[in-house]
Write a protein that holds these residues in place. Sequence first.
Motif, PDB file in Angstrom:
ATOM      1  N   GLU A  77      -1.007  -8.386   8.674  1.00  0.00           N
ATOM      2  CA  GLU A  77      -0.874  -7.240   9.577  1.00  0.00           C
ATOM      3  C   GLU A  77      -1.735  -7.396  10.825  1.00  0.00           C
ATOM      4  O   GLU A  77      -1.345  -7.005  11.916  1.00  0.00           O
TER       5      GLU A  77
ATOM      6  N   TRP B 179      -0.563  -2.169  19.881  1.00  0.00           N
ATOM      7  CA  TRP B 179      -1.250  -1.964  18.594  1.00  0.00           C
ATOM      8  C   TRP B 179      -1.819  -3.255  18.011  1.00  0.00           C
ATOM      9  O   TRP B 179      -1.105  -4.246  17.895  1.00  0.00           O
TER      10      TRP B 179
ATOM     11  N   PHE C 272       1.087   4.361  20.256  1.00  0.00           N
ATOM     12  CA  PHE C 272       0.262   3.345  19.579  1.00  0.00           C
ATOM     13  C   PHE C 272      -0.116   2.194  20.497  1.00  0.00           C
ATOM     14  O   PHE C 272      -0.970   1.390  20.170  1.00  0.00           O
TER      15      PHE C 272
ATOM     16  N   ARG D  18       0.831  -1.204   0.000  1.00  0.00           N
ATOM     17  CA  ARG D  18       0.000   0.000   0.000  1.00  0.00           C
ATOM     18  C   ARG D  18       0.871   1.262   0.000  1.00  0.00           C
ATOM     19  O   ARG D  18       2.102   1.184  -0.029  1.00  0.00           O
TER      20      ARG D  18
ATOM     21  N   HIS E 249       3.215  -8.298   6.406  1.00  0.00           N
ATOM     22  CA  HIS E 249       3.597  -7.368   7.466  1.00  0.00           C
ATOM     23  C   HIS E 249       4.330  -8.192   8.524  1.00  0.00           C
ATOM     24  O   HIS E 249       3.732  -9.090   9.111  1.00  0.00           O
TER      25      HIS E 249
END
Length: 950
Positions: A802, A631, A628, A507, A826
């Motif tokens: 991810e 996460w 974060f 992306r 990821h």
Amino acid sequence: MQIQTTSLKTLLPSFIFLLLISCTDTDLTKGIIIDTVTVEYLDNPLGIDNPTPRISWVMSSKGKNKKQSAYRIKVATSEEALEKESGLLWDSGKLISDQNSQIRYAGTLLKSGQSCYFKIKIWDENDVESDWSETGFWTMGLLNEQDWKAKWIGFKTEDNDPKDPLHLPAAPYLRKPFSVQGKIKRASLYVTSLGVFEMSLNGKRIGDDLLAPGWSDYNKRIYYKTYDVSDHLDQGKNALGGILGDGWYAGYVGPKELSNPRNRELYGLHPALLCQLEIEYEDGKKETIVSDESWKASKGPLVYADLLMGAGYNANLELTGWNTSDYDDQNWANVYLHEGTEGMLQAYPGNSIQPYDELEPVEINQPKKGIYVFNLGQNFAGHARLKVRGDKNDTIVLRYGERLHPDGSLMTENLRFARATDTYILKGEGMEEWEPKFTYHGFQYVEVTGLKNKPDKNTITGIAFGSSIPMVSSFTSSDETLNRMFENVIWTQRSNFMEVPTDSPQRDERLGWLGDVQIFSKSALYNATLGAFNAKWFADVRDAQYDFGPYSTFAPRPYPELVWYSPGWMEAGIMVPYNTYKFYKDTKIVKDHYDSMTQFMDYHIEKSKEHKFYPENSWTEVNPKGGFGDWLSMTDKNLAHDIMASMYYQYALKSMAEMSATIGKKEKADYYLTTYNTSVAAFIDHYLDGNGKFIIDETAYGDGAGYFEGEKGFTGHTQSAYATAIYFDILPDDLKEKAGKHLVKLLEENNNLPSSGILGIRQLLPALSAIGRSDLAYQIVLKKDYPSWGFQVKHGATTIWERWNSYTPENGFNGEMNAKMNSFNHYAFGAFSQFLFSDMAGINTEDAGFKHIIIRPELGDRSLSNVHGEYGSINGKIVSTWSVKESTFTLDVEIPVNTRAKVYVPSLEDNTVLEGGGTINSELIQFVKQKGAYKIYEVGSGSYRFQSRI
Ligand code: BGC
């Protein structure tokens, strides 16, 4: 007498034969051989600028317990000089030392462009001399600013398609004819670009690097590459050619919302080239061809080329022969002198991006008429090679995606702003073959439209590329899903170690997010030799660091104004260098990075000075509040960010203490250790109750406004909190045990499935081993239910996702979330894979640099009947392979020359252990002690087979 003589005579040949065999056995087959030599972690590197490069070697031997007692290194200006021992730059002489890595060159001062040929010999533990190693070499780059005579040049081009809302200018083609007269001794090309380049000489491409010279903060430093082009030159007329792409310098980079309004040109508007060809003739004469205003330029067939958006090629615009000397460039324009950069010119220290695999389609489908979808069977980063036949001006469009929609169409929503589309316009002359330049995509599927004829498997080939890091691990076990999970980690690492360690390859992101890197760092180090790659990235990390101390959330940071940092992310600036030091005993990395790390720690110490740790709601100044956090976790409430922030800070303090001590900064080491102890005591006092449970004051967070998903509320009681406290070894034994019980309970309540986000996931499995519950760790890692890694494999994952819920059969790609943030490649959650090596195979280092190795396999819940782990350390290959058959446990280990290992063999007190099928040879193998359910043995190098009853 006579008889005796005769018999002696007849016996003599066999006696000599026997003597020979035994000589061969002891001296030749059991001697030490130097297998590989490297310089600055690289194989025969060209153009380095470390004035005292470090030399390392790996040895092997068929014997056992082999050690190096001394070494000698000779370095000379040429191979002949090395042979003849004339013109030596350095002869270390015989140095009594067992060091076989990171040895600094200590000879005559090295000059710009200097060639250095070297060889090594060693003496073993009995002072027996080895043969010389094969000759290795390196060359020096341009060491002084004055060596550079070249000028930055460029050529501004227009967009090919003015209607396109994206700005995608055509790639400039640059050329320079020149002539060569005389016998050439050596010719080197030093080249760099703002943007990315591809160079050629007399029509032949130079090297196979892609996207060179890579990504750095071009305003601070810019790397040049060196190529040996001695064989490319002709007598008489020659021509140099260069093509430029916008790359990270001028193209689209990063998430759309971070780079508004233009989303591109983050460092400069137009790409530029700087190159210098240095020719040395046999007669000593030298000549230099440089980039300057005499170069000519033109647009060409590469009508656009952008990292995120793709590349377009119109074969009808080809400039046939443009990079050869006979080409008529009358109609070409003059280049302009580009403003260049203030950044320092430095030799590229990392591993250039290169292709490493080609993938054939496993199926071709046609979800709609005229739309073909090629499945390459594997998600990866790279591009496609197209082979096609058709008519002039036929336009073939390639679109890339990681997954398919249920109707077989390409899923591209998760690419966000990345168009990831390549276009090829045919010239209509038979079979045409094309590969895009200066772009890359993350994909498993390629959608092809515009074909006139039915395609076949040769139409599309996947070209996988990434940083050319030596991959040095292997892992297999009796569980096929686990084996695939490991393969998924490898593919994810290769897809994302693309010049910098990126989060994703598909992306509009592809940034070097520090949180992801620190969590995955040890897994990555087991898989690949990262000394050079990491050292390059640490410079990016320093360049992105804020003056007031924190490390930026990602590095490089292409947005100079952006102030963005987060606990758990910024500690990567300490943790990744620490891990790298631990794997390679690389003190240069520690020293180069030390001032920066001190500055970072000063910031943390200052910020925490009131409480010595971070109580609730301490991080309101960052965005989102608290940072974060854990996460993408799966807990009902958020793990209080300040608990994780405190523990990451404390772990950084501890790592700094060790790194300071290792480079002789004792006072600093004491200071960090004292600060650590005070911080931990205050932290425990505040957050843990007497039962080792994390308790927080939830009211301190108010309604959670400003926190990411703050409305969920906050807790201290999560898997990640306990796993982190245990893994970072922050708690005293009694509390650790109690915390362990909470962790186990939380897991039970969750059906033994993980709930951790990316800040806690690495810690989970090793923490369970640390409290004696590797059985649970095994259960978790072998699960196939949601959420787990096995679940991903069950649903077609060939790389790590991810999110735990990147895809579920019920919700597909999870609606809106997919278009917001969803990647199937990821590595953060791939951080489980360090457990495969450190715990399952049990390969660890006691000191830094795998000189004193530990082999300590965790058998878990005994659900695996065999495990094989292999790691190519800086000292050579370490193997731990075990199997369980009925109650017999067999452990095969391989320990490299010049190292020792403590081998933990599972065996209860009264049981005996065999080695090589017989009793243990106590001269070779020392019994150390019984520790719990293990017997510990100490061995030197060689292969051993231990067997025990379990
Ligand atoms: C990235 C992550 C990163 C995170 C920080 C995402 O967009 O892909 O991997 O760590 O942002 O919140």
